[in-house]
Design a protein around this motif. Structure first.
Motif, mmCIF file in Angstrom:
data_model
loop_
_atom_site.group_PDB
_atom_site.id
_atom_site.type_symbol
_atom_site.label_atom_id
_atom_site.label_comp_id
_atom_site.label_asym_id
_atom_site.label_seq_id
_atom_site.Cartn_x
_atom_site.Cartn_y
_atom_site.Cartn_z
ATOM 1 N N PHE A 135 0.796 -1.199 0.053
ATOM 2 C CA PHE A 135 0.027 0.004 0.046
ATOM 3 C C PHE A 135 0.799 1.367 0.173
ATOM 4 O O PHE A 135 0.519 2.292 -0.656
ATOM 5 C CB PHE A 135 -1.001 0.072 1.157
ATOM 6 N N MET A 136 1.868 1.183 0.622
ATOM 7 C CA MET A 136 2.807 2.302 0.696
ATOM 8 C C MET A 136 3.383 2.514 -0.571
ATOM 9 O O MET A 136 3.471 3.753 -1.162
ATOM 10 C CB MET A 136 3.868 2.228 1.746
ATOM 11 N N ALA A 139 0.705 4.103 -2.912
ATOM 12 C CA ALA A 139 0.439 5.386 -2.601
ATOM 13 C C ALA A 139 1.384 6.227 -3.104
ATOM 14 O O ALA A 139 1.125 7.356 -3.412
ATOM 15 C CB ALA A 139 0.128 5.707 -1.227
ATOM 16 N N THR A 140 2.657 5.849 -3.191
ATOM 17 C CA THR A 140 3.797 6.919 -3.421
ATOM 18 C C THR A 140 4.326 6.850 -5.007
ATOM 19 O O THR A 140 4.419 7.557 -5.588
ATOM 20 C CB THR A 140 5.025 6.264 -2.604
ATOM 21 N N ASN A 144 -1.189 6.492 -9.992
ATOM 22 C CA ASN A 144 -1.458 7.793 -9.450
ATOM 23 C C ASN A 144 -1.003 7.977 -8.290
ATOM 24 O O ASN A 144 -1.554 8.901 -7.310
ATOM 25 C CB ASN A 144 -3.286 7.868 -9.429
ATOM 26 N N GLY A 145 0.162 7.687 -7.810
ATOM 27 C CA GLY A 145 0.827 7.972 -6.914
ATOM 28 C C GLY A 145 1.462 9.409 -6.561
ATOM 29 O O GLY A 145 1.433 10.224 -7.512
ATOM 30 N N PHE A 146 1.732 9.797 -5.177
ATOM 31 C CA PHE A 146 2.046 11.190 -4.852
ATOM 32 C C PHE A 146 3.334 11.560 -5.789
ATOM 33 O O PHE A 146 3.273 12.580 -6.501
ATOM 34 C CB PHE A 146 2.266 11.407 -3.352
#
Length: 301
Positions: A135-136, A139-140, A144-146
């Motif tokens: 998940f980390m 999300a990163t 579409n991660g940061f």
């Protein structure tokens, strides 16, 4: 002339009344203490392995019989590709993790404050995996991660859901593991050895070539083998990250075979694939244990 009585025997005593030596009693207590661990190994390791080997050589159906077709099938087609893919992924990540971990450990081993911080963080990160790690990274560095959005990595062709994305994820916990493994060996290098080599006119390269390198080599190879085994057996992280991935990983194929998503009655094929993994892991351990013993000998001298 007087004759000394044997230890443990006095006046009015006989050999039959001699007490059991304390060492023997301690050995008996040690055997009782280790019995629960041996029982644990038998129930959760030995029995499953025996059943796995039995299933790998049994045919499916109402009347199972001995067969080697499962082992043959496990070495063909997509199953063979998955096994080779896992070996390739484990080999690349083990080498990269060993090099990066060795470099990081070398940087921090002489700095007490930084060393404590890095070793503490490595102890946490080496055991950080599974769904939280996946998940980390999603999300990163996901589509579409940061970081992916900010740096436009997608436009450059980067994708987390491919082979090299998986390599990056594996390095997250393999590099800290290598730091933990190699740091004691680096600390075991005596300052006097370097000073003696310098006094004899040796260059820094000659010191590492003839002294430091041979001393570190068993630990380095042992860490490399340990990283390979850790990467080869990983499942939860890659499952949560990739799902039914196009990256051929043998652990994912075993899960698919057990759930019947590959072919009908494929459980025995999954047992055969698992047996292949056990054989490879056995080779890894056969290499690792002698190296570990040699490393321990160096560090204790």
């Amino acid at each position: 002339m007087t004759t000394a009585l044997p230890t443990g025997l006095g006046a009015g005593t006989t050999g039959a009344e001699t007490r059991v030596p304390p060492v023997r009693r301690r050995a008996g207590f040690a055997g009782l203490a280790v019995a629960p661990f041996l029982l644990y190994l038998a129930v959760f390791f030995a029995v499953p392995v025996v059943m796995l080997v039995y299933g790998a050589f049994q045919s499916s159906g109402p009347n199972p019989s001995f067969t080697v077709s499962n082992m043959k099938l496990a070495g063909e087609g997509s199953f063979r590709t998955a096994l080779i893919g896992s070996v390739k992924l484990s080999g690349i990540t083990a080498v990269a993790g060993a090099v990066l971990g060795l470099g990081l450990a070398q940087l921090v081993v002489r700095t007490n404050t930084l060393k404590r911080i890095v070793l503490t963080a490595s102890g946490v990160l080496a055991n950080f995996g599974g769904v939280p790690l996946a998940f980390m990274f999603i999300a990163t560095l996901g589509n579409n991660g940061f970081v992916t959005d900010r740096l436009h990595l997608g436009d450059a062709g980067f994708t987390l859901y491919g082979f090299w994305g998986l390599v990056l994820v594996y390095l997250y916990f393999l590099v800290p593991l290598m730091v933990l493994v190699i740091t004691p060996a680096l600390e075991g290098l005596r300052v006097q050895w370097h000073e003696a080599a310098t006094n004899l006119g040796a260059s820094r390269w000659q010191f590492w070539r003839y002294v430091g390198g041979p001393v570190l080599l068993p630990s380095l190879l042992g860490g490399l083998v340990l990283l390979f085994g850790s990467a080869f057996s990983a499942y939860a992280t890659v499952r949560a990250l990739m799902g039914a991935s196009s990256v051929p990983i043998v652990t994912l194929y075993i899960a698919s075979a057990l759930s019947g998503n590959v072919q009908t009655n494929a459980q025995n094929v999954a047992f055969a694939l698992s047996l292949d993994m056990i054989l490879i892991a056995g080779v890894v351990m056969a290499v690792y244990l002698p190296l570990q013993r040699r490393t321990t000998r160096w560090l204790n001298n």
